[in-house]
Design a protein around this motif. Sequence first.
Motif, PDB file in Angstrom:
ATOM      1  N   SER A  30      50.205  39.039  73.073  1.00 18.66           N
ATOM      2  CA  SER A  30      48.827  38.674  73.426  1.00 18.66           C
ATOM      3  C   SER A  30      48.552  37.072  73.596  1.00 18.66           C
ATOM      4  O   SER A  30      48.769  36.274  72.733  1.00 18.66           O
ATOM      5  N   PRO A  31      48.331  36.288  75.310  1.00 14.24           N
ATOM      6  CA  PRO A  31      47.833  35.053  74.721  1.00 14.24           C
ATOM      7  C   PRO A  31      46.591  34.138  74.590  1.00 14.24           C
ATOM      8  O   PRO A  31      46.546  33.506  73.832  1.00 14.24           O
ATOM      9  N   PHE A  32      46.269  36.053  73.908  1.00 17.40           N
ATOM     10  CA  PHE A  32      44.381  35.122  73.298  1.00 17.40           C
ATOM     11  C   PHE A  32      45.228  35.125  71.359  1.00 17.40           C
ATOM     12  O   PHE A  32      44.533  34.318  71.358  1.00 17.40           O
ATOM     13  N   LEU A  68      46.720  44.174  73.947  1.00 14.40           N
ATOM     14  CA  LEU A  68      47.714  42.661  73.933  1.00 14.40           C
ATOM     15  C   LEU A  68      46.780  41.596  75.442  1.00 14.40           C
ATOM     16  O   LEU A  68      47.571  40.437  76.046  1.00 14.40           O
ATOM     17  N   ASN A  69      45.885  41.965  75.891  1.00 10.68           N
ATOM     18  CA  ASN A  69      44.996  41.296  77.032  1.00 10.68           C
ATOM     19  C   ASN A  69      45.084  40.176  78.032  1.00 10.68           C
ATOM     20  O   ASN A  69      45.405  38.882  77.972  1.00 10.68           O
ATOM     21  N   PRO A  70      45.920  41.041  78.526  1.00 10.75           N
ATOM     22  CA  PRO A  70      46.464  40.123  80.069  1.00 10.75           C
ATOM     23  C   PRO A  70      45.130  39.784  80.616  1.00 10.75           C
ATOM     24  O   PRO A  70      44.362  40.180  80.560  1.00 10.75           O
ATOM     25  N   GLY A 239      33.723  44.234  70.548  1.00  6.57           N
ATOM     26  CA  GLY A 239      35.008  45.420  70.666  1.00  6.57           C
ATOM     27  C   GLY A 239      36.154  44.131  71.647  1.00  6.57           C
ATOM     28  O   GLY A 239      36.690  45.002  72.227  1.00  6.57           O
ATOM     29  N   ILE A 240      36.065  43.545  70.869  1.00 12.13           N
ATOM     30  CA  ILE A 240      37.564  42.768  71.365  1.00 12.13           C
ATOM     31  C   ILE A 240      38.496  43.043  70.404  1.00 12.13           C
ATOM     32  O   ILE A 240      39.121  43.541  69.214  1.00 12.13           O
ATOM     33  N   ALA A 241      39.666  43.477  71.624  1.00 14.68           N
ATOM     34  CA  ALA A 241      40.554  44.036  70.939  1.00 14.68           C
ATOM     35  C   ALA A 241      41.842  43.036  70.289  1.00 14.68           C
ATOM     36  O   ALA A 241      41.620  41.794  70.600  1.00 14.68           O
ATOM     37  N   VAL A 242      42.270  43.066  69.555  1.00 16.90           N
ATOM     38  CA  VAL A 242      42.783  42.167  68.690  1.00 16.90           C
ATOM     39  C   VAL A 242      45.066  42.822  68.098  1.00 16.90           C
ATOM     40  O   VAL A 242      44.978  42.391  67.387  1.00 16.90           O
ATOM     41  N   GLU A 248      50.120  39.251  60.449  1.00 14.67           N
ATOM     42  CA  GLU A 248      50.674  40.312  59.987  1.00 14.67           C
ATOM     43  C   GLU A 248      49.283  40.425  58.779  1.00 14.67           C
ATOM     44  O   GLU A 248      49.106  41.523  58.288  1.00 14.67           O
ATOM     45  N   GLU A 249      48.284  39.543  58.444  1.00 12.79           N
ATOM     46  CA  GLU A 249      47.046  39.496  57.571  1.00 12.79           C
ATOM     47  C   GLU A 249      46.206  40.260  58.167  1.00 12.79           C
ATOM     48  O   GLU A 249      45.073  40.353  57.891  1.00 12.79           O
ATOM     49  N   SER A 250      46.235  40.791  60.239  1.00 18.63           N
ATOM     50  CA  SER A 250      45.329  41.116  60.535  1.00 18.63           C
ATOM     51  C   SER A 250      45.458  42.046  60.767  1.00 18.63           C
ATOM     52  O   SER A 250      46.230  43.537  60.884  1.00 18.63           O
ATOM     53  N   PRO A 251      44.226  43.335  61.540  1.00 20.21           N
ATOM     54  CA  PRO A 251      44.694  44.828  61.097  1.00 20.21           C
ATOM     55  C   PRO A 251      44.737  45.582  62.209  1.00 20.21           C
ATOM     56  O   PRO A 251      45.937  45.886  62.783  1.00 20.21           O
TER      57      PRO A 251
END
Length: 289
Positions: A30-32, A68-70, A239-242, A248-251
């Motif tokens: 993900s570039p974000f 993956l925020n293309p 609504g942001i895809a993460v 590792e600590e993120s959902p």
Amino acid sequence: MTCQYGILETGVPNTLQYRIFVTRNGTSISPFHDIPLYHDSQEAVLNMVVEIPRWTNSKLEITKDEILNPIKQDSLENKPRYVRNCFPYKGYIWNYGALPRTWEDPNFTHPDTEAKGDNDPLDVCEIGERVGYPGEIKQVKVLGILALLDGEDTDWKIIAIDIKDPLASELDDIEDIDVHMPGLLRATKEWFRIYKVPDGKPANKFSFNGECKNKAYATQVIEKCSNAWRHLITTQEHGIAVTNTTMEESPGYVTHIAQDLIYDLPVQRQSSPGLKVSSMDKWYFINEA
């Protein structure tokens, strides 16, 4: 191991199905969320994701709601969106993109602009001479910031330069730009002021009377938006895809991405691009707005 960034294109350019995935060492990321904000431990050099190369018109941007925020082309009336040529400018006048791992929080009203964040990563205008490409990861140093007001939102524009540019060693703060690139800051403000006028929208406005703030101020804004992103990556708000492969600590953390979850289009793009609208060759002459 040294990171080797690349891109993987799917679909056909100049269509709404076109996507540019950023890769690192051959793996889609993900570039974000997956690219560090800072390139060095001193936090003097930042990574920038190029979305739109200088002199081009396609309104490409990092997606917020896709895995993956293309990078994709924005749409207007269900058609690919392009920025018009407002005389004397041709498309974008810098390499335009975003700072990874930053987020302009729409819940936060900045005390200086009295407007909320625009729910996007921080935008960057990279003023170096080499034209980039969509999905390129440039290393840049920050010089200042412009506060555009986009409707009711604060839409910060970081001014930065590629550290490999011949002028990079001469530019350390916002005032150096007028010395070595006279007219560029004035053109930058005018470009942002009028670029939506050909589409029937009013001229844009700015905080600080349109004056750019210096590097120190820009650094404070970046730090604030970096902290906001850290909150975002753990909450999945707005609504942001993460989905990411590093936090590792993120959902949204995953160890790998199955290809069929990313690509519903052929990995190799078709050889012929889609049709680019003929009005992209047209000049628009803007009366004082």
